[in-house]
Design a protein around this motif. Structure first.
Motif, short mmCIF file in Angstrom:
data_model
loop_
_atom_site.label_atom_id
_atom_site.label_comp_id
_atom_site.label_asym_id
_atom_site.label_seq_id
_atom_site.Cartn_x
_atom_site.Cartn_y
_atom_site.Cartn_z
N SER A 1 -2.27 1.25 -13.14
CA SER A 1 -2.62 2.60 -12.71
C SER A 1 -4.10 2.89 -12.95
CB SER A 1 -1.76 3.63 -13.45
OG SER A 1 -1.97 3.54 -14.85
N THR A 2 -4.56 3.97 -12.36
CA THR A 2 -5.99 4.29 -12.40
C THR A 2 -6.43 4.73 -13.78
OG1 THR A 2 -5.92 4.96 -10.07
CG2 THR A 2 -7.80 5.72 -11.39
N ARG A 55 -2.89 7.07 -5.25
CA ARG A 55 -2.49 6.30 -6.42
C ARG A 55 -2.06 7.20 -7.57
NH1 ARG A 55 -6.09 1.21 -7.84
NH2 ARG A 55 -4.18 0.89 -9.06
N SER A 85 1.81 7.12 -7.72
CA SER A 85 2.44 5.96 -8.36
C SER A 85 2.22 5.98 -9.86
CB SER A 85 1.90 4.66 -7.76
OG SER A 85 0.49 4.57 -7.90
N GLU A 86 1.07 6.49 -10.31
CA GLU A 86 0.85 6.59 -11.75
C GLU A 86 1.77 7.64 -12.37
OE1 GLU A 86 -2.71 7.12 -15.07
OE2 GLU A 86 -3.17 6.75 -12.96
N ARG A 121 1.99 1.61 -3.58
CA ARG A 121 0.93 1.92 -4.53
C ARG A 121 0.28 3.28 -4.28
NH1 ARG A 121 -1.86 -2.24 -3.62
NH2 ARG A 121 -3.43 -1.37 -2.24
N SER A 122 0.09 3.65 -3.00
CA SER A 122 -0.70 4.86 -2.74
C SER A 122 -0.21 5.69 -1.57
CB SER A 122 -2.16 4.48 -2.49
OG SER A 122 -2.27 3.71 -1.30
N ASP A 159 0.83 -1.21 0.00
CA ASP A 159 0.00 0.00 0.00
C ASP A 159 0.86 1.25 0.00
OD1 ASP A 159 -2.60 1.10 -0.08
OD2 ASP A 159 -2.52 1.54 2.06
#
Length: 544
Positions: free
Chosen positions: A297-298, A223, A226-227, A214-215, A211
């Motif tokens: 990624s989102t 997030r 990370s993107e 990632r965020s 976690d």
């Protein structure tokens, strides 16, 4: 005041204090040859701007023409200049995010091994004896947790000497987290009670680090970091690789120094040598991590999924409905944290043994499996392989619990090539494909990327003047490009920005800001050199 410096390095081999930054790199590859040599390019003036910008900041501009390029001219080297400026600013602004992702990712790469040590009591059975039926192990777990707990999945012991996980839904736990009871298969003794996350079955330590990676433990907004890091890591790496190739082609005697640092160099050249050498050895890995990270990624991840589906490369889904309307599974289920769904009622423990036996006759041939009871009325039982190491075993079968007939099956061998590549990329990225070797390679790669960021900032600081900060590579590269070059750059930028929004929006904002700052700087310089009325009258007065 304009300070001219002869072309060539200083006697010490270091860049003199106050040299303009050209090609300072923060991750992915080497800086430009000009930056590494410590020499100013021929015909380049270093100009101290008395009226604009930070005190002591150097504005590197090739002599002649607005912004260093004669109006309407086409000059060679415009693409290298563009890469240098892109590499500099992308690394400068995104470097902290890449550093955090590299450090947390390096820690995560080792978590499968760390997990085995920290939770050895829960994961290790007391003997290697043949296990009891799953029904007996499940009943022992149900007696431990008490009545009312909803059983959502069971993971039988994958091999002798390991424990069975009996997983229950728990409303007090975070989303996508279940309560796992660890049962000794031979004795049905309860050995542990821990929360596990998602279909990866991550235990608390691994989930916490995951976690963070990632965020940053900030939820959905986190997030974005990370993107941003994954999207720009590939951009910075490719730009740096282009600069490194250019230096290698132009170099005659120093090519070896581009592959391993020259220990005789000192100061800036030493930092640059390390940056170049480390960058070329990790660039392929950095591009791989960028590409696989983007798929999770989102925003960009959704675009990639849509593209894969459009060209027939989507991961096949298992049809779990008895009327053909429900599906289960997916290539990224474990990363997104998808946990087993709530069962429709109390599952008969004996059915777990029955459906597992049927699945083994169909396509389940590994000990790493998860058995899930129906998650909604009119749905089937699911037996899913979860073997992520090589060779990949992710076959699945759906079984009607009332008739014990197979409803659907999915075989990894029948996956489209893109789906297979996606699966392998995920497992390599998570360090599960080749076990400890995979984890150590990922850790070394993460250390290399983090070192590139630190070296890049050290190079930037080393080149700064006595006051202020080192200037960026000069703007105006596209003004010296041919029309087709400008068009190609614009098209590529638009396409990449559309697919990778975390590249597109920041890039557009930077271009607008850069244009405004360039206009403001030219206005300040024009105002500083425009003669005032007093100066005009003095120029016509007789000398005394």
């Amino acid at each position: 005041m304009t300070v001219m410096r002869p072309d060539g390095p200083s006697p010490s081999g270091e860049v003199p204090s106050g040299a303009a930054s050209s090609g300072t790199a923060l991750s992915g590859a080497a800086p430009s040859s000009t930056a590494s040599s410590g020499a100013a390019p021929s015909g380049v003036q270093e100009t101290r701007s008395p009226g604009g910008g930070s005190p002591g900041v150097l504005d590197t501009q090739p002599g002649g023409g607005a912004g260093g390029v004669a109006s309407g001219s086409v000059r060679t080297g415009w693409f290298t200049a563009l890469l240098r400026r892109l590499h500099f600013f992308a690394g400068l602004f995104v470097g902290p995010f890449i550093l955090i992702a590299a450090v947390s990712g390096g820690l995560y790469a080792l978590t499968p091994t760390i997990e085995k040590v920290v939770y050895s009591h829960e994961l290790t059975a007391t003997s290697n004896l043949t296990g009891m039926p799953l029904a007996d192990q499940i009943r022992a777990a149900e007696a431990y947790v008490g009545s009312g707990a909803a059983l959502v999945a069971v993971r039988p012991a994958p091999e002798p000497g390991t424990t069975t996980r009996v997983m229950f839904a728990d409303d007090t736990l975070p989303e996508s987290t279940t309560r796992a009871i660890f049962v000794d298969p031979a004795t049905t003794q309860i050995l542990g009670d821990l929360p596990v996350y998602g279909t990866s079955g991550a235990l608390p330590v691994r989930h916490w680090i995951s976690d963070l990676h990632r965020s940053l433990h900030l939820g959905a907004p986190g997030r974005w970091y990370s993107e941003l890091a994954a999207s720009w890591l590939g951009i910075v790496a490719l730009a740096g690789l282009g600069l490194w190739i250019g230096r290698f082609v132009r170099s005659r005697r120093g090519r070896r120094d581009l592959l391993r640092p020259n220990r005789s160099h000192r100061g800036y050249r030493r930092l640059s040598g390390w940056h170049s050498a480390v960058g070329i050895w990790v660039v392929v890995g950095a591009l791989f991590l960028s590409a696989t990270g983007i798929t999770w990624s989102t925003f960009a991840g959704a675009n990639v999924s849509d593209l894969r589906a459009a060209i027939g490369g989507a991961t096949p889904s298992l049809d779990t409905s008895l009327d053909g309307t429900a599906t289960a599974g997916g290539a990224h289920a474990e990363h997104g944290g998808a946990a087993p769904g709530q069962p429709t009622g109390a599952a008969n423990p004996a059915t777990f043994d029955a459906v597992l036996a049927i699945a083994k006759r169909i396509n389940v041939n590994t000990g790493d499996v998860e058995i899930r009871p129906p998650s909604a009325p009119g749905t089937a039982w699911v037996v899913q392989e979860i073997h992520r190491s090589f060779p990949t075993e992710v076959d699945a079968v759906a079984i009607d619990g009332s008739t014990m007939q197979v409803v659907d099956r999915v075989d990894f061998a029948d996956f489209p090539l893109l789906a297979k590549l996606s699966r392998w990329g995920i497992d390599l990225h998570m360090g599960s494909m080749f076990g400890l070797v995979n984890q150590l390679v990922l850790f070394a790669l993460a250390v290399g990327i983090a070192a590139l960021v630190v070296l890049g900032y050290a190079m930037w600081v080393k080149r700064r003047p006595t006051r202020g900060v080192a200037a960026a590579p000069a703007r105006g590269a596209l003004r010296g490009a041919p029309w087709w070059g400008v068009g190609a750059v614009v098209v590529v930028a638009v396409v990449i920005g559309a697919v990778l929004p975390m590249v597109g929006y920041p890039l557009a904002a930077f271009v607008v800001l850069d244009v405004l700052l360039g206009w403001w700087g030219r206005s300040k310089r024009s105002a500083s050199v425009r003669p005032g009325p007093d100066a005009s009258s003095r120029s016509h007065s007789p000398a005394r």
